[in-house]
Design a protein around this motif. Structure first.
Motif, PDB file in Angstrom:
ATOM      1  N   PHE A  73       0.815  -1.217   0.000  1.00  0.00           N
ATOM      2  CA  PHE A  73       0.000   0.000   0.000  1.00  0.00           C
ATOM      3  C   PHE A  73       0.851   1.271   0.000  1.00  0.00           C
ATOM      4  N   PRO A  74       1.836   1.420   0.901  1.00  0.00           N
ATOM      5  CA  PRO A  74       2.701   2.591   0.767  1.00  0.00           C
ATOM      6  C   PRO A  74       3.501   2.593  -0.523  1.00  0.00           C
ATOM      7  N   ALA A  75       3.886   1.412  -1.026  1.00  0.00           N
ATOM      8  CA  ALA A  75       4.639   1.352  -2.285  1.00  0.00           C
ATOM      9  C   ALA A  75       3.802   1.895  -3.437  1.00  0.00           C
ATOM     10  N   LEU A  76       2.548   1.484  -3.509  1.00  0.00           N
ATOM     11  CA  LEU A  76       1.660   1.983  -4.559  1.00  0.00           C
ATOM     12  C   LEU A  76       1.471   3.483  -4.438  1.00  0.00           C
ATOM     13  N   SER A  77       1.272   3.958  -3.219  1.00  0.00           N
ATOM     14  CA  SER A  77       1.090   5.395  -2.997  1.00  0.00           C
ATOM     15  C   SER A  77       2.308   6.188  -3.468  1.00  0.00           C
ATOM     16  N   MET A  78       3.508   5.717  -3.145  1.00  0.00           N
ATOM     17  CA  MET A  78       4.724   6.450  -3.522  1.00  0.00           C
ATOM     18  C   MET A  78       4.962   6.440  -5.024  1.00  0.00           C
ATOM     19  N   LEU A  79       4.642   5.326  -5.666  1.00  0.00           N
ATOM     20  CA  LEU A  79       4.794   5.269  -7.126  1.00  0.00           C
ATOM     21  C   LEU A  79       3.849   6.258  -7.811  1.00  0.00           C
ATOM     22  N   LEU A  80       2.618   6.348  -7.312  1.00  0.00           N
ATOM     23  CA  LEU A  80       1.665   7.302  -7.885  1.00  0.00           C
ATOM     24  C   LEU A  80       2.096   8.739  -7.602  1.00  0.00           C
TER      25      LEU A  80
END
Length: 311
Positions: A73-80
């Motif tokens: 979840f944090p990984a997806l947020s940071m990529l976006l």
């Protein structure tokens, strides 16, 4: 309304320690090496001890294993956020000499020196594993993609080393987390005297971190705060887009409520304190980075109570 006042109380705990650090710095208690010494004490001694003690004393193997997959979840947020930062830099014509630094500061947050003590003050030690999950993801992104972007702004020829970057990812705090995790998974009980030592040293983390921020604010100088275009866009990313994006992602999950709150708060933390150091290393604009660390850190003290009221 009670939640809002509890948030204010938690922030005041933090703020008083920051103010103490600032006042002592202004009175000349610390020399040029003091902030580096405090940072090393926190990251290499106090925080690893804090990680080991908290994990081994408060969590079971089952609880920890269930939490680790939530790194996505944090990984997806940071990529976006990274994609948004690149687009915003182009759309608003951010100076080309600042674009790498701008992008790195836009999508990375200060999850340890500010994020950990704020979450601990607001939610207690139960929040620490969730803080660490976000920290693992954040530090990986900063020392790889973030550092590469900052290097592109620089004029020095210091080579970018993936080996050094990964060595920094596996820093003492993260190694402390892994050691605590291993002890819990193997059901190894530490001697009581060692548990006490870890507790005493770990309790240095929050006050030393806050004094460090006070020193940093004093060093950067409040007079240097400027709300220009590049500054306002960073504030937009850190305090509006990042938490909104995380809220949107988490709204589609059934994660524990505490984990959601911690992830949202972590996403809205200030700029990484490492950004000015890395910028200086590669010849990028370290003053710009230092000012943004100061501005976002101070504004965090206003943003967190409002964010707590919302979530």
């Amino acid at each position: 309304m009670q939640i809002f006042f509890n948030s204010i109380s938690g922030i005041l705990i933090i703020l008083l320690m920051v103010v103490l650090g600032y006042i002592l710095a202004e009175k000349g208690w610390f020399d040029a090496k003091s902030s580096n010494l405090i940072a090393r004490l926190v990251t290499q001694i106090a925080l690893p001890c804090y990680m080991i003690h908290t994990i081994t004393e408060r969590f079971t193997a089952k609880e920890l294993l269930e939490m680790l997959p939530n790194l996505s979840f944090p990984a997806l947020s940071m990529l976006l956020l990274l994609a948004l930062a690149v687009a915003i830099a182009q759309l608003f014509s951010v100076e080309k000499s600042h674009r790498g630094l701008f992008t790195s500061m836009f999508f990375n947050s200060n999850t340890v020196f500010v994020g950990l003590p704020i979450n601990q003050a607001l939610f207690g030690d139960d929040s620490i594993p969730y803080v660490l999950i976000y920290y693992m993801c954040n530090t990986t992104f900063f020392w790889t993609i973030g550092t590469y972007l900052i290097q592109r702004d620089g004029h020095r020829t210091a080579g970018f080393s993936w080996r050094e970057s990964f060595a920094k990812i596996f820093s003492p705090p993260l190694l402390g987390f892994f050691l605590g995790l291993l002890l819990v998974l193997l059901d190894i009980k530490l001697p009581r005297f060692l548990v006490s030592d870890l507790s005493y040293l770990g309790n240095l983390t929050i006050p030393l971190s806050m004094i460090f921020i006070g020193l940093s604010v004093s060093k950067a100088g409040l007079s240097q705060m400027k709300f220009q275009k590049g500054h306002l866009l960073i504030l937009l990313g850190r305090f509006l887009l990042a938490p909104l994006l995380m809220m949107l992602i988490l709204s589609m999950t059934d994660l524990p409520e505490l984990m959601k709150k911690v992830f949202i708060l972590q996403s809205a933390m200030p700029v990484m304190t490492n950004a000015p150091v890395v910028a200086r290393l590669y010849g990028a604009d370290s003053d710009y980075a230092a000012i943004m660390v100061t501005e976002t850190t101070l504004l965090t003290l206003l943003v967190v109570p409002l964010l707590m009221f919302i979530i």
